[in-house]
Design a protein around this motif. Structure first.
Motif, PDB file in Angstrom:
ATOM      1  N   ASN A  38      38.323  63.489  16.133  1.00  0.00           N
ATOM      2  CA  ASN A  38      36.869  63.643  16.068  1.00  0.00           C
ATOM      3  C   ASN A  38      36.139  62.448  16.667  1.00  0.00           C
ATOM      4  O   ASN A  38      35.001  62.560  17.117  1.00  0.00           O
ATOM      5  CB  ASN A  38      36.423  63.829  14.613  1.00  0.00           C
ATOM      6  N   ILE A  39      36.805  61.295  16.671  1.00  0.00           N
ATOM      7  CA  ILE A  39      36.200  60.067  17.190  1.00  0.00           C
ATOM      8  C   ILE A  39      36.649  59.804  18.629  1.00  0.00           C
ATOM      9  O   ILE A  39      35.852  59.408  19.482  1.00  0.00           O
ATOM     10  CB  ILE A  39      36.584  58.877  16.287  1.00  0.00           C
ATOM     11  N   ILE A  40      37.934  60.060  18.891  1.00  0.00           N
ATOM     12  CA  ILE A  40      38.513  59.860  20.226  1.00  0.00           C
ATOM     13  C   ILE A  40      39.173  61.181  20.630  1.00  0.00           C
ATOM     14  O   ILE A  40      40.335  61.423  20.286  1.00  0.00           O
ATOM     15  CB  ILE A  40      39.560  58.729  20.225  1.00  0.00           C
ATOM     16  N   PRO A  41      38.463  62.066  21.294  1.00  0.00           N
ATOM     17  CA  PRO A  41      39.012  63.387  21.634  1.00  0.00           C
ATOM     18  C   PRO A  41      40.379  63.282  22.314  1.00  0.00           C
ATOM     19  O   PRO A  41      40.543  62.575  23.309  1.00  0.00           O
ATOM     20  CB  PRO A  41      37.958  63.965  22.579  1.00  0.00           C
ATOM     21  N   SER A  42      41.356  63.973  21.735  1.00  0.00           N
ATOM     22  CA  SER A  42      42.741  63.895  22.212  1.00  0.00           C
ATOM     23  C   SER A  42      43.448  65.208  21.940  1.00  0.00           C
ATOM     24  O   SER A  42      42.970  66.050  21.184  1.00  0.00           O
ATOM     25  CB  SER A  42      43.492  62.763  21.497  1.00  0.00           C
ATOM     26  N   ILE A  55      39.591  53.263  12.455  1.00  0.00           N
ATOM     27  CA  ILE A  55      39.629  53.961  13.748  1.00  0.00           C
ATOM     28  C   ILE A  55      38.536  53.418  14.665  1.00  0.00           C
ATOM     29  O   ILE A  55      38.786  53.077  15.827  1.00  0.00           O
ATOM     30  CB  ILE A  55      39.459  55.483  13.552  1.00  0.00           C
ATOM     31  N   HIS A  56      37.328  53.328  14.151  1.00  0.00           N
ATOM     32  CA  HIS A  56      36.202  52.817  14.934  1.00  0.00           C
ATOM     33  C   HIS A  56      36.444  51.368  15.374  1.00  0.00           C
ATOM     34  O   HIS A  56      36.178  51.003  16.522  1.00  0.00           O
ATOM     35  CB  HIS A  56      34.903  52.913  14.137  1.00  0.00           C
ATOM     36  N   GLU A  57      36.933  50.537  14.463  1.00  0.00           N
ATOM     37  CA  GLU A  57      37.177  49.123  14.768  1.00  0.00           C
ATOM     38  C   GLU A  57      38.167  48.960  15.916  1.00  0.00           C
ATOM     39  O   GLU A  57      37.936  48.191  16.858  1.00  0.00           O
ATOM     40  CB  GLU A  57      37.746  48.400  13.538  1.00  0.00           C
ATOM     41  N   ILE A  58      39.281  49.672  15.806  1.00  0.00           N
ATOM     42  CA  ILE A  58      40.332  49.556  16.816  1.00  0.00           C
ATOM     43  C   ILE A  58      39.837  50.063  18.163  1.00  0.00           C
ATOM     44  O   ILE A  58      40.079  49.442  19.210  1.00  0.00           O
ATOM     45  CB  ILE A  58      41.592  50.318  16.356  1.00  0.00           C
ATOM     46  N   PRO A  88      50.297  47.754  -2.468  1.00  0.00           N
ATOM     47  CA  PRO A  88      49.312  48.311  -1.530  1.00  0.00           C
ATOM     48  C   PRO A  88      49.820  49.584  -0.859  1.00  0.00           C
ATOM     49  O   PRO A  88      51.012  49.739  -0.596  1.00  0.00           O
ATOM     50  CB  PRO A  88      49.132  47.199  -0.490  1.00  0.00           C
ATOM     51  N   ALA A  89      48.871  50.470  -0.582  1.00  0.00           N
ATOM     52  CA  ALA A  89      49.161  51.625   0.264  1.00  0.00           C
ATOM     53  C   ALA A  89      49.357  51.103   1.687  1.00  0.00           C
ATOM     54  O   ALA A  89      49.326  49.892   1.929  1.00  0.00           O
ATOM     55  CB  ALA A  89      48.009  52.616   0.193  1.00  0.00           C
ATOM     56  N   THR A  90      49.566  52.000   2.642  1.00  0.00           N
ATOM     57  CA  THR A  90      49.717  51.580   4.035  1.00  0.00           C
ATOM     58  C   THR A  90      48.404  50.974   4.520  1.00  0.00           C
ATOM     59  O   THR A  90      47.351  51.582   4.408  1.00  0.00           O
ATOM     60  CB  THR A  90      50.092  52.786   4.923  1.00  0.00           C
ATOM     61  N   VAL A  91      48.493  49.766   5.058  1.00  0.00           N
ATOM     62  CA  VAL A  91      47.294  49.035   5.462  1.00  0.00           C
ATOM     63  C   VAL A  91      46.860  49.466   6.859  1.00  0.00           C
ATOM     64  O   VAL A  91      47.688  49.673   7.748  1.00  0.00           O
ATOM     65  CB  VAL A  91      47.557  47.513   5.439  1.00  0.00           C
ATOM     66  N   CYS A  92      45.551  49.608   7.041  1.00  0.00           N
ATOM     67  CA  CYS A  92      45.016  49.956   8.359  1.00  0.00           C
ATOM     68  C   CYS A  92      43.838  49.056   8.676  1.00  0.00           C
ATOM     69  O   CYS A  92      43.318  48.367   7.805  1.00  0.00           O
ATOM     70  CB  CYS A  92      44.591  51.427   8.413  1.00  0.00           C
ATOM     71  N   GLY A  93      43.433  49.058   9.939  1.00  0.00           N
ATOM     72  CA  GLY A  93      42.277  48.271  10.342  1.00  0.00           C
ATOM     73  C   GLY A  93      42.630  47.124  11.258  1.00  0.00           C
ATOM     74  O   GLY A  93      43.803  46.809  11.489  1.00  0.00           O
ATOM     75  N   LEU A 106      48.546  53.289  14.561  1.00  0.00           N
ATOM     76  CA  LEU A 106      49.452  53.825  15.582  1.00  0.00           C
ATOM     77  C   LEU A 106      48.838  55.038  16.285  1.00  0.00           C
ATOM     78  O   LEU A 106      48.789  55.096  17.523  1.00  0.00           O
ATOM     79  CB  LEU A 106      50.786  54.210  14.935  1.00  0.00           C
ATOM     80  N   LEU A 107      48.366  55.999  15.489  1.00  0.00           N
ATOM     81  CA  LEU A 107      47.798  57.213  16.068  1.00  0.00           C
ATOM     82  C   LEU A 107      46.501  56.915  16.818  1.00  0.00           C
ATOM     83  O   LEU A 107      46.214  57.532  17.840  1.00  0.00           O
ATOM     84  CB  LEU A 107      47.558  58.254  14.978  1.00  0.00           C
ATOM     85  N   THR A 108      45.732  55.960  16.317  1.00  0.00           N
ATOM     86  CA  THR A 108      44.492  55.591  17.014  1.00  0.00           C
ATOM     87  C   THR A 108      44.798  55.031  18.392  1.00  0.00           C
ATOM     88  O   THR A 108      44.151  55.388  19.384  1.00  0.00           O
ATOM     89  CB  THR A 108      43.690  54.562  16.188  1.00  0.00           C
ATOM     90  N   MET A 109      45.802  54.168  18.481  1.00  0.00           N
ATOM     91  CA  MET A 109      46.163  53.588  19.779  1.00  0.00           C
ATOM     92  C   MET A 109      46.717  54.660  20.715  1.00  0.00           C
ATOM     93  O   MET A 109      46.458  54.632  21.927  1.00  0.00           O
ATOM     94  CB  MET A 109      47.167  52.449  19.601  1.00  0.00           C
ATOM     95  N   GLN A 110      47.456  55.624  20.177  1.00  0.00           N
ATOM     96  CA  GLN A 110      47.948  56.728  21.005  1.00  0.00           C
ATOM     97  C   GLN A 110      46.775  57.497  21.610  1.00  0.00           C
ATOM     98  O   GLN A 110      46.784  57.840  22.796  1.00  0.00           O
ATOM     99  CB  GLN A 110      48.804  57.688  20.167  1.00  0.00           C
ATOM    100  N   ALA A 111      45.762  57.755  20.793  1.00  0.00           N
ATOM    101  CA  ALA A 111      44.591  58.493  21.270  1.00  0.00           C
ATOM    102  C   ALA A 111      43.855  57.701  22.345  1.00  0.00           C
ATOM    103  O   ALA A 111      43.437  58.251  23.361  1.00  0.00           O
ATOM    104  CB  ALA A 111      43.658  58.794  20.101  1.00  0.00           C
ATOM    105  N   ILE A 112      43.706  56.405  22.133  1.00  0.00           N
ATOM    106  CA  ILE A 112      43.000  55.546  23.093  1.00  0.00           C
ATOM    107  C   ILE A 112      43.720  55.515  24.429  1.00  0.00           C
ATOM    108  O   ILE A 112      43.108  55.701  25.492  1.00  0.00           O
ATOM    109  CB  ILE A 112      42.863  54.115  22.534  1.00  0.00           C
ATOM    110  N   LYS A 113      45.026  55.295  24.394  1.00  0.00           N
ATOM    111  CA  LYS A 113      45.778  55.078  25.631  1.00  0.00           C
ATOM    112  C   LYS A 113      46.242  56.359  26.301  1.00  0.00           C
ATOM    113  O   LYS A 113      46.247  56.470  27.529  1.00  0.00           O
ATOM    114  CB  LYS A 113      46.995  54.180  25.346  1.00  0.00           C
ATOM    115  N   ASN A 114      46.668  57.333  25.495  1.00  0.00           N
ATOM    116  CA  ASN A 114      47.317  58.518  26.052  1.00  0.00           C
ATOM    117  C   ASN A 114      46.485  59.791  25.932  1.00  0.00           C
ATOM    118  O   ASN A 114      46.861  60.819  26.498  1.00  0.00           O
ATOM    119  CB  ASN A 114      48.663  58.748  25.363  1.00  0.00           C
TER     120      ASN A 114
END
Length: 203
Positions: free
Chosen positions: A128-132, A167-170, A47-52, A65-73
């Protein structure tokens, strides 16, 4: 298992170049399983790197990882940026396992990854989904390659999800308090802070 490759697209027939003990262990496992190919139907997925989003969450893999950074920081720390990273959504990976179980005649090794994007492209999609703010820093990790999964696709399997779905799910799960940024979702940190700490306290 592919390490650093010069090939534009990495197939199941590329040379294996393990860079770590983790990679070497995977190759050893594959070879042991293949040694029984005359006795059982051996099906190996790479498998490639798993996300979701998943019950056993991972927040230490690139998309999550990057999605959580955008959400929190509201900031994305991109290390390098030009490296290509193949990804696969967890739901597609589950569907592949079920597909392979239903088709025991499909034997051998199969790549499983349907999107190849640079780390910077992933960060821009998140933005584009979580402006950061995107902050680019130097990276010592020079792994970069495109995983080719034509062999798996030729069996009739079709993926249904994109890394953008992850990204949307997280983001939605965090907003609805169904997901929290916890230590246990970071493998190395969890082992260092909890598992190894517990072992030392028992010595």
């Amino acid at each position: 298992v592919y390490g650093v490759q010069a090939s534009e697209k990495v197939t199941e027939y590329n040379e294996l170049i393990p860079l770590t003990a983790y990679n070497k262990a995977k190759i050893c496992a594959e070879r042991i399983l293949m040694s029984y190919a005359d006795k059982i139907n051996v099906q190996i997925l790479r498998p490639a790197t798993v996300c979701g989003l998943a019950p056993r969450m991972r927040l230490d893999v690139v998309v999550n990882l990057l999605t959580m950074q955008a959400i929190k920081n509201k900031q994305l720390i991109v290390l390098g940026g030009d490296q290509l990273r193949p990804n696969i959504h967890i739901k597609d990976l589950i569907d592949i396992y079920l597909f392979m179980i239903d088709n025991p005649n499909l034997t051998g090794v199969y790549n499983a990854g349907f999107e190849n994007n640079s780390v910077l492209e992933i960060a821009e999609s998140i933005n584009n989904i979580i402006p950061s703010q995107i902050v680019i820093k130097e990276s010592e990790d020079n792994r970069s390659y495109k995983v080719n999964s034509d062999k798996l696709l030729s069996t009739g399997f079709k993926p249904s999800y994109k890394f953008n779905d992850a990204i949307h799910e997280i983001n939605e799960a965090f907003k609805n308090k169904l997901l929290f940024d916890e230590e246990r979702w970071y493998n190395v940190r969890w082992m260092q802070h909890v598992v190894l700490k517990g072992i030392k306290s028992n010595l």
